[in-house]
Motif scaffolding. Structure first.
Motif: not given
Length: 442
Positions: A205-210, A240-248, A253-258
């Motif tokens: 994810g481009s917004r992977d913070l980990q 997307a975040d660290h797990a390639a989930h949508v992040s608000p 914060t990790r969103g529920a959806a991929l």
């Protein structure tokens, strides 16, 4: 269970004979045996299989048989873990999935998230039973380098810069690894990747913070190609975040959806590679990351945990002994000399700087990705500025103590000379020690 999918309980023996329990999700109807994938979760002891249920459901909807399982808690703690043991667990899961009805045993691979991005390639490097590897938020760098980037990025986001990050946090992480408090700190991920022969899909994810999403893809490519493997595909999901989930909120914060298109990518890529359509070094430009990661190699002998302990003991003994003796002298109403005033200042400021440094760095380490370093002025938190002020005062006091001691040498007793010698030695050691930890650097 979502409509159109079946669920089957699966148990298997992992490393050391430990029984692990999982669930296989798969499409209810299939005209022929389907590819399969085992999901390997990230860090944490005893992570339940439900943690990856979203991924399992979405991948199953793409036509895959997906096995999720409860992560072991036996032999896995904050200070003790083995990627080798976790890799053996993953291979046992692969064998269990290969044996399930409706699964093509020649088309079963591994998917690893975060810590699983170290474990899945290690497992694949050990077995031809693994048909492919997928890593999400994966690292081709050492765990200590990734974790250091993770924690320092959190500090940078609240405005911190300078020696606290460049020296203090970095050296404290290395000290923890030297002391055995950071399991698998220097795991050689690139050596493992050089042994991976299976096609590999890397997702960030481009917004992977980990995990550094910009630094890792080139490291993956370099390691794979040095091992002769050019069958890799890298993809990046905007926002997307660290797990390639949508992040608000930009990855916090990790969103529920991929992320949109992620599950479809996994499904189509697996179908391609298990059908013989292998990618050839498909690696677009990675996303920009806010700050570069910094290598954190094992400490040299002069900065090792044992040398740090020796310095700490010297400081505690020297910086506490002098004022204690001074108290006794004051009770006995002995005259306080100019040397004594500077010496007590050195002892007090040096002791507070040493103790305060370790307390503050330990507090920041415990805070992890949610630090509150205190009010920040020009990139420096107030507690850090206070520690730096103490270090400067101790350095000045050491020089002044040395000068006044020499001037008053003829009037001092043998015992006073011994006390001052110990204190000045500690002060002389304190200066390079404070430079190493960043207390005397901007």
């Amino acid at each position: 269970m979502p409509p159109g999918l079946s669920s089957t309980d699966v148990s298997f023996k992992g490393f050391g004979g430990l029984t692990l329990h999982g669930t296989m999700l798969a499409p209810q109807k299939a005209s022929r045996p389907r590819p399969g994938v085992v999901l390997v979760t990230g860090s944490g002891s005893g992570v339940p299989r439900e943690h990856l249920l979203t991924e399992a459901v979405e991948f199953a909807r793409q036509g895959l048989a997906v096995l999720i399982y409860d992560k072991r808690s036996v032999g896995y703690t904050r200070f003790r873990r083995s990627y080798s043991e976790l890799a053996d667990d993953a291979l046992a899961a692969v064998r269990a999935l290969r044996a399930q009805p409706g699964v093509d045993p020649a088309k079963v691979g591994l998917w690893g998230l975060s810590e699983g991005g170290w474990v899945a390639p290690l497992a694949a490097s050990r077995s031809d039973d693994v048909a492919f590897v997928i890593v999400v938020g994966g690292n081709a760098m050492t765990p200590i380098r990734q974790q250091l980037w993770n924690e320092t990025s959190a500090l940078r986001r609240v405005g911190v810069s300078g020696s606290l990050i460049d020296q203090g946090k970095r050296n404290f992480a290395r000290l923890g690894a030297d002391a055995g408090l950071f399991a698998e700190a220097h795991f050689d991920a690139q050596a493992v990747l050089r042994r991976v022969r299976q096609p590999l899909l890397g997702v960030w994810g481009s917004r992977d913070l980990q995990t550094p999403p910009g630094d890792n893809p080139p490291l993956f490519a370099r390691a794979l190609e040095r091992g002769g493997n050019t069958h890799y595909t890298f993809r990046f999901f905007a926002g997307a975040d660290h797990a390639a989930h949508v992040s608000p909120d930009g990855g916090v914060t990790r969103g529920a959806a991929l992320a949109p298109g992620y599950a479809e990518l996994v499904g189509s890529w697996v179908r391609d590679v298990t059908s013989g359509r292998l990618p050839n070094a498909d690696a677009p430009t990675p996303p920009e990351q806010d700050h570069p990661s910094t290598p954190a190699p094992p400490s040299a002998w002069w900065e090792s945990a044992w040398m740090q302990l020796a310095a700490f003991v010297l400081f505690v003994v020297a910086f506490t002994a002098y004022p204690l003796v001074a108290v006794v002298r004051r009770v006995r109403r002995r005259k306080v000399t100019l040397v004594g005033r500077w010496a007590r200042l050195l002892a007090g400021t040096g002791f507070l700087a040493v103790i305060g440094l370790f307390f503050y760095l330990f507090y920041l380490m415990a805070a992890g990705r949610s630090p509150d370093p205190g009010s920040v002025i020009a990139g420096r938190p107030l507690p850090w500025l206070a520690l730096q002020g103490l270090a400067v005062a101790a350095t000045v006091s050491c020089v002044a103590t040395t000068v006044t001691w020499r001037r008053a040498a003829a009037t001092l007793s043998r015992g006073e000379h011994a006390r001052l010698a110990l204190l000045v030695i500690a002060g002389a050691v304190f200066v390079p020690w404070a430079l190493y930890w960043g207390l005397l650097l901007p």
